[in-house]
Design an enzyme around this catalytic site. Structure first.
Site, PDB file in Angstrom:
ATOM      1  N   ASN A 117       2.162   8.385  -3.260  1.00 54.59           N
ATOM      2  CA  ASN A 117       2.043   7.582  -4.476  1.00 54.59           C
ATOM      3  C   ASN A 117       2.390   8.400  -5.714  1.00 54.59           C
ATOM      4  OD1 ASN A 117       1.160   5.713  -2.712  1.00 54.59           O
ATOM      5  ND2 ASN A 117      -0.999   5.824  -3.287  1.00 54.59           N
ATOM      6  N   HIS A 134       6.235  12.310  -3.563  1.00 50.38           N
ATOM      7  CA  HIS A 134       7.308  11.544  -4.209  1.00 50.38           C
ATOM      8  C   HIS A 134       7.297  11.667  -5.730  1.00 50.38           C
ATOM      9  CE1 HIS A 134       7.620   8.825  -0.372  1.00 50.38           C
ATOM     10  NE2 HIS A 134       8.102  10.039  -0.201  1.00 50.38           N
TER      11      HIS A 134
HETATM   12  P1  OAD Z   1       4.318   0.264   1.862  1.00 52.14           P
HETATM   13  O1  OAD Z   1       4.381  -0.849   0.885  1.00 52.14           O
HETATM   14  O2  OAD Z   1       5.484   0.463   2.769  1.00 52.14           O
HETATM   15  O3  OAD Z   1       3.048   0.086   2.785  1.00 52.14           O
HETATM   16  C1  OAD Z   1       1.777  -0.175   2.246  1.00 52.14           C
HETATM   17  C2  OAD Z   1       0.781  -0.221   3.375  1.00 52.14           C
HETATM   18  O4  OAD Z   1      -0.510  -0.370   2.795  1.00 52.14           O
HETATM   19  C3  OAD Z   1       0.969  -1.366   4.361  1.00 52.14           C
HETATM   20  O5  OAD Z   1       0.936  -0.841   5.693  1.00 52.14           O
HETATM   21  C4  OAD Z   1      -0.217  -2.278   4.092  1.00 52.14           C
HETATM   22  O6  OAD Z   1      -0.695  -2.919   5.276  1.00 52.14           O
HETATM   23  C5  OAD Z   1      -1.234  -1.281   3.594  1.00 52.14           C
HETATM   24  N1  OAD Z   1      -2.288  -1.845   2.727  1.00 52.14           N
HETATM   25  C6  OAD Z   1      -2.235  -2.916   1.904  1.00 52.14           C
HETATM   26  N2  OAD Z   1      -3.402  -3.082   1.264  1.00 52.14           N
HETATM   27  C7  OAD Z   1      -4.219  -2.085   1.698  1.00 52.14           C
HETATM   28  C8  OAD Z   1      -5.560  -1.703   1.404  1.00 52.14           C
HETATM   29  N3  OAD Z   1      -6.314  -2.391   0.540  1.00 52.14           N
HETATM   30  N4  OAD Z   1      -6.079  -0.620   2.039  1.00 52.14           N
HETATM   31  C9  OAD Z   1      -5.328   0.090   2.917  1.00 52.14           C
HETATM   32  N5  OAD Z   1      -4.060  -0.226   3.232  1.00 52.14           N
HETATM   33  C10 OAD Z   1      -3.511  -1.289   2.638  1.00 52.14           C
HETATM   34  O7  OAD Z   1       3.975   1.598   1.034  1.00 52.14           O
HETATM   35  P2  OAD Z   1       4.197   3.132   1.461  1.00 52.14           P
HETATM   36  O8  OAD Z   1       4.022   3.314   2.918  1.00 52.14           O
HETATM   37  O9  OAD Z   1       3.348   3.935   0.558  1.00 52.14           O
HETATM   38  O10 OAD Z   1       8.946   5.715  -1.894  1.00 52.14           O
HETATM   39  O11 OAD Z   1       5.712   3.318   1.079  1.00 52.14           O
HETATM   40  C11 OAD Z   1       6.275   4.578   1.229  1.00 52.14           C
HETATM   41  C12 OAD Z   1       7.347   4.810   0.213  1.00 52.14           C
HETATM   42  O12 OAD Z   1       8.280   3.718   0.238  1.00 52.14           O
HETATM   43  C13 OAD Z   1       6.862   4.829  -1.220  1.00 52.14           C
HETATM   44  O13 OAD Z   1       6.295   6.068  -1.605  1.00 52.14           O
HETATM   45  C14 OAD Z   1       8.122   4.541  -1.971  1.00 52.14           C
HETATM   46  C15 OAD Z   1       8.683   3.424  -1.127  1.00 52.14           C
HETATM   47  O14 OAD Z   1      10.065   3.272  -1.138  1.00 52.14           O
HETATM   48  C16 OAD Z   1       9.681   6.089  -2.946  1.00 52.14           C
HETATM   49  O15 OAD Z   1       9.734   5.430  -3.969  1.00 52.14           O
HETATM   50  C17 OAD Z   1      10.424   7.352  -2.716  1.00 52.14           C
END
Ligand code: OAD
Length: 266
Positions: A117, A134
């Site tokens: 994040n 990131h």
């Molecule tokens: P994603 O949007 O891909 O995934 C978010 C995850 O959080 C999902 O698996 C949801 O099920 C979960 N989620 C939602 N609400 C939640 C809650 N209250 N508690 C726990 N989990 C929950 O986001 P990231 O995996 O962080 O990169 O994405 C990775 C990267 O993709 C980001 O850092 C960004 C993006 O492109 C860059 O900008 C370089």
């Protein structure tokens, strides 16, 4: 519908079963993604209805080519995100992780937080040692500068898009865009933490963006238990040692409470 503020009985039982293992861990690593900030009101990226990438084109807004083509539009989007983030507060999940770090430090144990994040909410909650893989949305650097020239820029909203530095150079967000390299020092520190931990928690990430998605795999390979905290299954779920299917703002405070109770007892 209002969110329940307590885990359901089945989840609670699972938390109680895992707590002793975490309480005994000398070395804990945590890897977080956008989901940990969802309950604060920061949109995730890949959730079907609300995710940022369902509404916006990442190639336009999160790539160097998009920035070169139209820096003003990219900066307006980042400025809006900065305003959204400034207006929200860390949630119970962020605070639990900050408190956990403090407890482990006080006990002479190791606790390393690694996040994808860029929203700085872990820092605002009080976590002090954070590997921000990131980057950070409050930091900028000259478009034609080096990583060493990164610095904080708190102005919000910005006076102009793109902002310029004192020498008139165009500034860019100090965040990692698609096809860009991560800071090698951050990667090294994150993988060192993954290889050294006894337990890793993977919280709120869809586990599809590398190299962050490789951290839990690396931890497993080095003998750690890896526990996923996520209301939804992910690509990593089949490999996880355990999956806590709940929101991090609900699961983490209860998990920490149980862990601290157990570690004080031992
Ligand atoms: P994603 O949007 O891909 O995934 C978010 C995850 O959080 C999902 O698996 C949801 O099920 C979960 N989620 C939602 N609400 C939640 C809650 N209250 N508690 C726990 N989990 C929950 O986001 P990231 O995996 O962080 O990169 O994405 C990775 C990267 O993709 C980001 O850092 C960004 C993006 O492109 C860059 O900008 C370089």
């Amino acid at each position: 519908m209002a969110q329940p503020s307590q885990p359901d009985p089945q989840l609670l039982e699972q938390i109680e079963r895992l707590a002793p293992q975490l309480a005994a861990a000398q070395n804990i690593a945590i890897s977080t993604g956008a989901g940990v900030s969802a309950e604060s009101g920061v949109p995730t990226f890949r959730d079907a209805q609300t995710g940022l990438w369902a509404k916006y084109d990442p190639v336009m807004l999160a790539s160097i080519d998009g920035f070169r083509r139209d820096p003003a539009t990219v900066w307006k989007w980042y400025d809006e995100r900065r305003q959204t983030i400034r207006a929200v507060e860390p949630n119970a999940g962020h605070y639990a992780l900050a408190q956990w770090e403090q407890a482990w430090r006080d006990a002479g144990r190791t606790f390393q937080l690694i996040t994808q994040n860029i929203d700085d909410l872990h820092g605002r909650a009080g976590s002090s040692d954070i590997i921000e893989l990131h980057g950070n949305i409050w930091w900028v650097r000259p478009l034609h500068g080096t990583l060493l020239e990164a610095r904080r820029l708190d102005d919000c909203p910005l006076a102009q898009h793109p902002p310029l530095d004192e020498q008139g150079r165009v500034l860019r967000p100090h965040v990692v865009w698609f096809n860009e390299q991560l800071d090698p020092l951050n990667i090294e520190a994150a993988f060192d933490a993954a290889s050294a931990c006894d337990v890793m928690l993977v919280v709120g990430t869809s586990s599809v963006v590398y190299p962050a998605a490789a951290l839990p795999l690396y931890a497993l390979r080095h003998g750690a238990a890896v526990i996923e905290v996520n209301p939804q299954p992910t690509e990593f779920s089949p490999l996880a040692s355990a999956c806590l299917r709940g929101a991090s703002g609900i699961v983490l405070p209860v998990l920490l409470e149980q862990v601290l109770e157990q570690s004080l007892r031992s």
